[in-house]
Scaffold this active site. Structure first.
Site, short mmCIF file in Angstrom:
data_model
loop_
_atom_site.label_atom_id
_atom_site.label_comp_id
_atom_site.label_asym_id
_atom_site.label_seq_id
_atom_site.Cartn_x
_atom_site.Cartn_y
_atom_site.Cartn_z
N ASP A 16 0.84 -1.20 0.00
CA ASP A 16 0.00 0.00 0.00
C ASP A 16 0.87 1.25 0.00
OD1 ASP A 16 -2.33 1.45 0.03
OD2 ASP A 16 -2.70 1.22 2.17
N ASN A 64 -10.60 -2.99 -6.84
CA ASN A 64 -9.77 -1.97 -7.50
C ASN A 64 -10.27 -1.58 -8.88
OD1 ASN A 64 -6.59 -3.14 -6.13
ND2 ASN A 64 -8.01 -1.59 -5.36
#
Length: 239
Positions: A16, A64
């Site tokens: 991340d 996503n």
């Protein structure tokens, strides 16, 4: 403590912070993803050198797809760029590539390159570099339940035969046996959440959260978190 005392066979990482890394440098988000891709190589080679058996990287989630189209299109090209660039090194290091996720929903070129990477490295016997790509844990579990339900419906399976081991064999991590479940899960960027990643498999996994953004997370950071993990007392619900 040594790896012999507390082995780390399966390491999972939620990578991340690519977008924030780019923003801090006043660069477009795709530059962060590009640098993040390069860091996969560095961390994968370090994990291999440390004797880790499976490295699972959360590369693209089923959620996503909701990102901007340009960003999604770029992310779909990353596996193509990664394997074009680093496959010789992965072969040299005896690394086996595995992709888990809903591959049939990927663009054709992306799907082709990932399938080729798995085929080309299928006979390698070293670390498994396992990418979770178009993966979501809740959907994975529902898919597993449907497979079991179908077997019950057709009489191939009775209700009494359903247990944890049977269910685990219907998950995407089954092919990672005997290291299906991560020993340690690392998430970079300072966020402290799981984001629909390996929800069944991390029942007794140790967690480590670091504020380092993924492109900045380096080999020394990895070693420090592993050393810290090796000081923990894993009891698996027992005393």
């Amino acid at each position: 403590m040594s790896n012999e005392k507390k082995p780390l066979n399966h390491l999972a990482i939620i990578m991340d912070g690519n977008g924030r890394w780019a923003k801090k440098r006043h660069k477009p988000r795709f530059m962060g993803h590009k640098e993040g891709m390069n860091n996969i190589r560095r961390i994968a080679l370090a994990a291999n050198d440390l004797g880790i058996k499976v490295l699972t990287l959360y590369a693209f989630s089923t959620e996503n797809w909701g990102r901007p189209t340009d960003e999604v299109n770029y992310l779909m090209k990353l596996p193509i760029n990664f394997f074009d660039k680093f496959m010789p090194e992965l072969m040299e290091k005896n690394v086996r590539v595995n992709i888990m996720g809903y591959a049939d929903e990927l663009p054709e070129k992306t799907s082709q390159i990932t399938q080729k990477a798995m085929a080309d490295t299928a006979n390698n016997t070293g670390m498994i570099l396992n990418f979770a790509f178009n993966y979501g844990s809740r959907r994975e579990m529902i898919s597993g339940v449907k497979k079991i339900a179908q077997q019950v419906k057709t009489g191939k399976l009775s209700l009494d035969e359903i247990n944890e081991n049977l269910f685990a064999k219907e998950l995407m991590t089954a092919k990672l046996a005997p290291y299906e479940d991560p020993d340690l899960l690392i998430r970079t960027s300072g966020e402290e959440r799981i984001s629909n990643f390996l929800l069944w498999q991390i029942a007794y996994t140790e967690f480590s959260f670091t504020k380092k953004l993924w492109p900045d997370f380096n080999e020394e950071d990895l070693k420090k978190l592993i050393e810290e993990y090796q000081t923990r007392d894993r009891r698996f619900g027992k005393v």
